[in-house]
Design a protein around this motif. Structure first.
Motif, PDB file in Angstrom:
ATOM      1  N   ARG A   1      19.119  56.673  72.589  1.00 26.47           N
ATOM      2  CA  ARG A   1      18.293  56.010  73.767  1.00 26.47           C
ATOM      3  C   ARG A   1      17.305  55.402  73.209  1.00 26.47           C
ATOM      4  NH1 ARG A   1      15.844  59.711  78.779  1.00 26.47           N
ATOM      5  NH2 ARG A   1      15.690  57.853  80.184  1.00 26.47           N
ATOM      6  N   ALA A   2      16.593  55.189  71.950  1.00 26.23           N
ATOM      7  CA  ALA A   2      15.446  54.375  71.630  1.00 26.23           C
ATOM      8  C   ALA A   2      15.967  53.149  71.172  1.00 26.23           C
ATOM      9  CB  ALA A   2      14.886  55.194  70.343  1.00 26.23           C
ATOM     10  N   HIS A   3      17.485  53.080  70.676  1.00 25.47           N
ATOM     11  CA  HIS A   3      18.079  52.134  69.996  1.00 25.47           C
ATOM     12  C   HIS A   3      18.232  51.135  71.494  1.00 25.47           C
ATOM     13  CE1 HIS A   3      18.664  52.350  65.812  1.00 25.47           C
ATOM     14  NE2 HIS A   3      18.840  53.595  66.046  1.00 25.47           N
ATOM     15  N   ARG A   4      18.893  51.631  72.465  1.00 28.08           N
ATOM     16  CA  ARG A   4      19.174  51.142  73.659  1.00 28.08           C
ATOM     17  C   ARG A   4      18.013  50.565  74.520  1.00 28.08           C
ATOM     18  NH1 ARG A   4      18.961  52.119  78.524  1.00 28.08           N
ATOM     19  NH2 ARG A   4      18.760  54.689  78.289  1.00 28.08           N
ATOM     20  N   VAL A   5      16.844  51.100  74.434  1.00 32.18           N
ATOM     21  CA  VAL A   5      15.658  50.826  75.252  1.00 32.18           C
ATOM     22  C   VAL A   5      15.108  49.505  74.379  1.00 32.18           C
ATOM     23  CG1 VAL A   5      13.304  51.673  75.635  1.00 32.18           C
ATOM     24  CG2 VAL A   5      15.238  53.111  76.302  1.00 32.18           C
ATOM     25  N   ALA A   6      14.910  49.863  72.886  1.00 31.83           N
ATOM     26  CA  ALA A   6      14.166  48.856  72.158  1.00 31.83           C
ATOM     27  C   ALA A   6      15.110  47.472  72.312  1.00 31.83           C
ATOM     28  CB  ALA A   6      14.332  49.222  70.632  1.00 31.83           C
ATOM     29  N   ALA A   7      16.485  47.683  72.168  1.00 33.92           N
ATOM     30  CA  ALA A   7      17.429  46.233  72.406  1.00 33.92           C
ATOM     31  C   ALA A   7      17.166  45.638  73.477  1.00 33.92           C
ATOM     32  CB  ALA A   7      18.772  46.576  72.201  1.00 33.92           C
ATOM     33  N   LEU A   8      17.222  46.506  74.717  1.00 36.04           N
ATOM     34  CA  LEU A   8      16.878  45.874  76.177  1.00 36.04           C
ATOM     35  C   LEU A   8      15.494  45.263  76.100  1.00 36.04           C
ATOM     36  CD1 LEU A   8      17.864  45.436  79.003  1.00 36.04           C
ATOM     37  CD2 LEU A   8      16.839  47.901  79.593  1.00 36.04           C
ATOM     38  N   ALA A   9      14.434  45.902  75.751  1.00 32.16           N
ATOM     39  CA  ALA A   9      13.040  45.424  75.684  1.00 32.16           C
ATOM     40  C   ALA A   9      12.899  44.223  74.970  1.00 32.16           C
ATOM     41  CB  ALA A   9      12.146  46.426  75.310  1.00 32.16           C
ATOM     42  N   ASP A  10      13.724  43.919  73.749  1.00 31.29           N
ATOM     43  CA  ASP A  10      13.645  42.585  72.985  1.00 31.29           C
ATOM     44  C   ASP A  10      14.267  41.697  73.580  1.00 31.29           C
ATOM     45  OD1 ASP A  10      13.072  41.571  70.431  1.00 31.29           O
ATOM     46  OD2 ASP A  10      15.085  41.593  70.225  1.00 31.29           O
ATOM     47  N   ARG A  11      15.361  41.953  74.444  1.00 32.20           N
ATOM     48  CA  ARG A  11      15.994  40.696  75.359  1.00 32.20           C
ATOM     49  C   ARG A  11      15.234  40.440  76.368  1.00 32.20           C
ATOM     50  NH1 ARG A  11      22.355  41.823  75.227  1.00 32.20           N
ATOM     51  NH2 ARG A  11      22.776  41.985  72.727  1.00 32.20           N
TER      52      ARG A  11
ATOM     53  N   ALA B   1       7.159  52.900  72.881  1.00 31.97           N
ATOM     54  CA  ALA B   1       7.786  54.184  73.370  1.00 31.97           C
ATOM     55  C   ALA B   1       8.981  54.320  72.217  1.00 31.97           C
ATOM     56  CB  ALA B   1       8.147  54.622  74.650  1.00 31.97           C
ATOM     57  N   ALA B   2       9.820  53.600  72.262  1.00 35.30           N
ATOM     58  CA  ALA B   2      10.938  53.396  71.490  1.00 35.30           C
ATOM     59  C   ALA B   2      10.675  53.604  69.733  1.00 35.30           C
ATOM     60  CB  ALA B   2      11.944  52.053  71.601  1.00 35.30           C
TER      61      ALA B   2
END
Length: 251
Positions: A190-200, A241-242
């Protein structure tokens, strides 16, 4: 660059501390983000590799990310000198060593005509837990902010259209993980997904803030500005958070 290298240091530093990567791999990944790096100032400066090793000997147990701005000291708990430096840089890392902590504030380090790297200034920091959202809470807020900002960007009347680079970035959100790996091995999925989305989404914010405002009414500019501010706030909280979730209990 400063936000990216701070995120990288926390992500790969925590992966090293949890035994998922070695020190050399972690340092190589961080320096791939922004070039060679040193810790401290003259005459006591050391390489990042040496500095991290020294911190580990001193009891280093975790890294925390701070992405503050004026009026929003996200990830900071003091003291004032560290808070001011971190807010000026818009990013910082807190190295936790038991009941004490050291603040690391990055800045671009230029020497001569070709050397460009990062210098981490060390300051006393508080080891108290910062007031930041949990990964689940940040994920939820990011989803809501993304929806609201997308509607605001795509529903502006009397506008020539959204630039293609923003449209492409919004389309990319349909595949939030894609090939992006902002975090290091060992983090929750979940952290990987949230970080990737936040980065985009951070890219969307940067691009949208440079959009031509000709043809927009005052109300449209106000609505777009509010949406982007809320999205930027959610993005920063999601990244913090991530990155800080490396030691969260596995559900």
């Amino acid at each position: 660059m400063i936000k990216d290298v701070s995120t990288a240091l926390v992500a790969w530093g925590n992966a090293w501390l949890t035994g998922n990567v070695g020190l050399d791999e972690a340092v190589d990944a961080v320096e791939k983000t922004a070039g060679p790096q040193i810790l401290g100032g003259e005459p006591a400066e050391v390489t990042l590799r040496r500095g991290l090793g020294d911190l580990r000997i001193g009891g280093l147990t975790a890294f925390r990310l701070a992405l503050p701005e004026a009026g929003d000291p996200l990830g900071l708990t003091g003291p004032p000198d560290f808070n001011r430096a971190a807010i000026d840089a818009a990013a910082a890392v807190v190295a936790v060593l038991g009941d004490r902590a050291i603040g690391l504030v990055p800045a671009e380090d230029r020497r001569g005509s070709s050397y460009v790297g990062v210098r981490w200034t060390t300051l006393d920091a508080s080891a108290n837990l910062p007031d930041v959202p949990s990964l689940a809470e940040a994920d939820h807020r990011l989803t809501l902010a993304m929806r609201d900002a997308t509607e605001a960007l795509l529903s502006v009347d009397d506008f020539a259209g959204v630039p293609p680079e923003i449209s492409d970035a919004l389309v990319d959100l349909l595949d939030p993980v894609g090939g992006d790996h902002l975090l290091a091995p060992g983090y929750p999925q979940r952290a990987h997904r949230v970080a990737a989305l936040a980065d985009r989404l951070s890219l969307v914010v940067d691009l949208a803030r440079r959009m031509d405002e000709r043809g927009l009414t005052a109300d449209q500019m106000h609505r777009r500005g509010d949406a982007l501010r809320l999205l930027d706030r959610a993005v920063r909280r999601a990244l913090v958070a991530a990155c800080n979730s490396a030691f969260d209990p596995v559900p």
